[in-house]
Design a protein around this motif. Sequence first.
Motif, mmCIF file in Angstrom:
data_model
loop_
_atom_site.group_PDB
_atom_site.id
_atom_site.type_symbol
_atom_site.label_atom_id
_atom_site.label_comp_id
_atom_site.label_asym_id
_atom_site.label_seq_id
_atom_site.Cartn_x
_atom_site.Cartn_y
_atom_site.Cartn_z
ATOM 1 N N LEU A 1 13.224 30.779 -20.328
ATOM 2 C CA LEU A 1 14.406 30.521 -21.152
ATOM 3 C C LEU A 1 14.185 29.277 -22.017
ATOM 4 O O LEU A 1 13.503 28.335 -21.598
ATOM 5 C CB LEU A 1 15.637 30.329 -20.255
ATOM 6 C CG LEU A 1 16.217 31.608 -19.643
ATOM 7 C CD1 LEU A 1 17.285 31.265 -18.607
ATOM 8 C CD2 LEU A 1 16.783 32.517 -20.723
ATOM 9 N N PRO A 2 14.801 29.259 -23.219
ATOM 10 C CA PRO A 2 14.523 28.180 -24.177
ATOM 11 C C PRO A 2 15.393 26.944 -23.974
ATOM 12 O O PRO A 2 16.187 26.598 -24.839
ATOM 13 C CB PRO A 2 14.842 28.858 -25.518
ATOM 14 C CG PRO A 2 15.956 29.802 -25.175
ATOM 15 C CD PRO A 2 15.659 30.313 -23.792
ATOM 16 N N PHE A 3 15.260 26.268 -22.848
ATOM 17 C CA PHE A 3 16.087 25.088 -22.565
ATOM 18 C C PHE A 3 15.978 24.058 -23.686
ATOM 19 O O PHE A 3 14.884 23.746 -24.150
ATOM 20 C CB PHE A 3 15.669 24.443 -21.248
ATOM 21 C CG PHE A 3 16.074 25.243 -20.050
ATOM 22 C CD1 PHE A 3 17.332 25.065 -19.487
ATOM 23 C CD2 PHE A 3 15.219 26.184 -19.506
ATOM 24 C CE1 PHE A 3 17.718 25.828 -18.388
ATOM 25 C CE2 PHE A 3 15.603 26.942 -18.407
ATOM 26 C CZ PHE A 3 16.858 26.765 -17.850
ATOM 27 N N ARG B 1 24.326 37.940 -20.691
ATOM 28 C CA ARG B 1 22.976 37.572 -21.067
ATOM 29 C C ARG B 1 22.978 36.792 -22.384
ATOM 30 O O ARG B 1 22.356 35.744 -22.518
ATOM 31 C CB ARG B 1 22.232 38.901 -21.262
ATOM 32 C CG ARG B 1 20.785 38.901 -21.132
ATOM 33 C CD ARG B 1 20.302 40.341 -20.983
ATOM 34 N NE ARG B 1 19.891 40.498 -19.630
ATOM 35 C CZ ARG B 1 18.704 40.084 -19.185
ATOM 36 N NH1 ARG B 1 17.814 39.570 -19.992
ATOM 37 N NH2 ARG B 1 18.401 40.180 -17.931
ATOM 38 N N ARG B 2 23.729 37.342 -23.327
ATOM 39 C CA ARG B 2 23.802 36.715 -24.639
ATOM 40 C C ARG B 2 24.391 35.302 -24.532
ATOM 41 O O ARG B 2 23.855 34.337 -25.074
ATOM 42 C CB ARG B 2 24.694 37.579 -25.535
ATOM 43 C CG ARG B 2 24.981 36.982 -26.887
ATOM 44 C CD ARG B 2 25.922 37.888 -27.642
ATOM 45 N NE ARG B 2 26.083 37.467 -29.017
ATOM 46 C CZ ARG B 2 26.779 38.160 -29.908
ATOM 47 N NH1 ARG B 2 27.349 39.299 -29.565
ATOM 48 N NH2 ARG B 2 26.904 37.730 -31.140
ATOM 49 N N ARG B 3 25.475 35.198 -23.791
ATOM 50 C CA ARG B 3 26.138 33.906 -23.649
ATOM 51 C C ARG B 3 25.208 32.917 -22.951
ATOM 52 O O ARG B 3 25.027 31.784 -23.401
ATOM 53 C CB ARG B 3 27.414 34.099 -22.826
ATOM 54 C CG ARG B 3 28.208 32.824 -22.614
ATOM 55 C CD ARG B 3 29.418 33.115 -21.751
ATOM 56 N NE ARG B 3 30.192 31.914 -21.479
ATOM 57 C CZ ARG B 3 30.986 31.776 -20.432
ATOM 58 N NH1 ARG B 3 31.108 32.763 -19.567
ATOM 59 N NH2 ARG B 3 31.659 30.660 -20.244
ATOM 60 N N ALA B 4 24.601 33.353 -21.833
ATOM 61 C CA ALA B 4 23.746 32.439 -21.078
ATOM 62 C C ALA B 4 22.562 31.977 -21.931
ATOM 63 O O ALA B 4 22.251 30.795 -21.996
ATOM 64 C CB ALA B 4 23.253 33.117 -19.802
ATOM 65 N N TRP B 5 21.917 32.928 -22.614
ATOM 66 C CA TRP B 5 20.734 32.568 -23.406
ATOM 67 C C TRP B 5 21.100 31.536 -24.475
ATOM 68 O O TRP B 5 20.423 30.532 -24.648
ATOM 69 C CB TRP B 5 20.142 33.827 -24.052
ATOM 70 C CG TRP B 5 18.755 33.641 -24.589
ATOM 71 C CD1 TRP B 5 17.590 33.923 -23.947
ATOM 72 C CD2 TRP B 5 18.389 33.123 -25.883
ATOM 73 N NE1 TRP B 5 16.519 33.615 -24.748
ATOM 74 C CE2 TRP B 5 16.978 33.112 -25.947
ATOM 75 C CE3 TRP B 5 19.108 32.651 -26.985
ATOM 76 C CZ2 TRP B 5 16.273 32.668 -27.064
ATOM 77 C CZ3 TRP B 5 18.408 32.206 -28.102
ATOM 78 C CH2 TRP B 5 17.006 32.219 -28.137
ATOM 79 N N GLY C 1 22.097 23.921 -25.135
ATOM 80 C CA GLY C 1 22.290 22.810 -24.197
ATOM 81 C C GLY C 1 23.581 22.864 -23.414
ATOM 82 O O GLY C 1 23.864 21.969 -22.623
ATOM 83 N N GLY C 2 24.398 23.904 -23.612
ATOM 84 C CA GLY C 2 25.686 23.966 -22.926
ATOM 85 C C GLY C 2 25.608 24.490 -21.500
ATOM 86 O O GLY C 2 26.518 24.281 -20.713
ATOM 87 N N ALA C 3 24.505 25.182 -21.171
ATOM 88 C CA ALA C 3 24.329 25.639 -19.787
ATOM 89 C C ALA C 3 23.545 24.561 -19.067
ATOM 90 O O ALA C 3 22.388 24.326 -19.368
ATOM 91 C CB ALA C 3 23.574 26.966 -19.760
#
Length: 725
Positions: free
Chosen positions: A305-307, A281-285, A291-293
Amino acid sequence: MTRVRCIVFNAALGALDYRVPEGMDAPPGSVVVLPLGPRQILGVVWDEGDLPGDEANAPWPEHKLRAVLEVLPVPPLPVALRRLIAWTADYYLAPLSAVARMALSSSAALKGSGTVTEYRLTGEEPARMTPQRLQALDLLQGEQATMRELAEIAGVSEGVLRGMLGQGLLEPVLVDSDRPYPAPDPQFAAPALAEQQAEAAAEMVAAVKAHTFQPFLLDGVTGSGKTETYFEAVAAALEAGRQVLVLLPEIALTAAFLGRFEARFGVAPVTWHSSLKASERRRAWRQVAFGGAKVVVGARSALFLPFADLGLVVVDEAHEVAFKQDDGVRYNARDVAVMRGHFEQVPVVLASATPALESLQMAEAGRYKRLVLPSRFGGAQLPKIEVVNLTELQPPRGRWLAPPLVEALADRLDKGEQSLLFLNRRGYAPLTLCRHCGFRFKCPNCSAWLVEHRLSQRLACHHCGHEVPPPPVCPECGEPDCLVACGPGVERIADEVSELLPGARVAVVTSDTLASPAAAAEFVAQAEAKAIDVIVGTQLVTKGFHFPELTLVGVVDADMGLDGGDLRAAERTYQQIAQVAGRAGRGAKPGEVLIQTRHPKAAVIAALASGSRDAFYEAETEARREAGAPPFGRWAAIIVSSEDEAEAREAARAIGGTRPDEPGVLILGPAPAPLSLLRGRHRYRLLIAARRSAEVQKLIRTWLAPLRFPPGVRVAVDIDPYSFV
Ligand code: ADP
Ligand code: ZN
């Protein structure tokens, strides 16, 4: 001096003012730590003058302002997301802080980058084996997680695992929370599109390139290749270096989706759902925020989510009711997704073979662009649909499959083809009673019967989760071995299939059996490997799955969904049956669908049998228009609840007693809710039915604002309700 107004995560407080100390930079959207009395709380710096009425406390005098303690090391929530949060709070009458909290959905992510220690098996054999160690060694194969998460997976205490760590059976692994995800390659395996697909794709691609807001209704029959088609738009967003959000209604669907995505783009997308581990969760958020996801596939909660740089939003199976959240902030993710596209100035694709009537109406009105895929990809034919009239062709007593369906099942088994039976009811039987005294097993917390689950040997309430083992004697009359099951659930249908066709390998597919993405992936693999002959499932199997060898679909009880009689009963029945029918004959072999019903003449059944979708939708649309029902009118519900019956009733009466009298607005109730007791709370409902042009939110806000209730009373407002219980 700079003063800022912050939302804090306590709905009762509203927004509060603080001072930004010298040298600190806290632009709007910054996530901050604030002093509140002796405590420290989390807040978000909000835009001046952009707070809805309720949150706007009078400005706090300057000399009393306290200083912001810290700005957390994450990018400020982008302005488009702040607008979305404000819009959602305003439209659904939810506290701003409750909506903002959905955007800050990983508390670990806010702490910044760092490492987490996870553990995994080393492969060593223990010197001394205990039953618990054996269990852990078995269940932790291939797992890597924190001690607490591993203990949960293995069903043993952390102490047992620490012992194993000491013995060298487990080893620590340092995990960087900010390690990047591999980037999807837009060119990896682009398919040759059929002509109709290419036309639809071109429209979406153009909108992605233009970076403009444009909602699309991708309306394609089951098997037309909607996914392949919108993947072109995904590729275009990737080419432009932007991010993509794909919303799916169920996490059970993600397994199938991930495989297809990887085949097309070379790597799996980032997933977002409630069963992620804290470190994931931490990594994805964080990767979403930085901007890496690039592509995130998730359940409705991914919407907030804060894209950093969103380029496209896709809502797959957009008609699904699972997009409507019915607790906490009661929002419809399909509609909020369109608003996200609006604020981000990007296209939004709503994909479905059976669009919601609301979405079709928006297309009709020219607000959404409709893209049609009228036929299946690769020449596969839509299945042949037949009705089995249960009033003439009755199953034997105590059975639910009529002779034509049993014959068809036997035929597929002979040919080595797969079948799917659909019944939207989990468990073995919906009602259990005592054969001696007639006692019915009821939930103590809800006005609902307990459902027997034989696979897990329990009686369970599907509303609150209350469970008891089946008692050896009747709690009322004391008779032993007295329980009788009434009516069918999927487990009972599975038993019936096994009795009739002893050689068949039967799989029950429900949210009980497919509770995790791993379980779902396992099921998909088995079905694809033809290790399953007959799938018996709930609405979970109606969508998304693509099994080429599946040639027969049986709808066990088409009338079930029509019983409730709520606004969308017919529409939902149509969607479910059309979707489940769409699982048949997706490969080279033609599909057949048998619909068991007692009402073959009912409009929805007749429309399904004759394949006249448009006629059904037209008739349904007319009926709604005449009734002033959504989407032609605006509906809202007020649900009043308390653990104390009298208190709930009083509060509901107080609301009813001050009802506003406005032309074009009809207010019904209060009346006890159909589910008058839910999770120990007594419930009353009011329904507001208004003209489309009425300002329902404003009306409700002014109506409820002056009312005060005892602390045990909860008043929830449901705008555009889906549930009428
Ligand atoms: P839908 O979502 O519309 O029901 P799918 O996207 O599942 O349909 O497509 C049905 C099947 O056809 C899938 O196996 C998909 O991979 C295949 N398919 C669709 N379009 C193409 C294409 N252009 N090239 C190759 N295979 C395709
Ligand atoms: Zn219950």
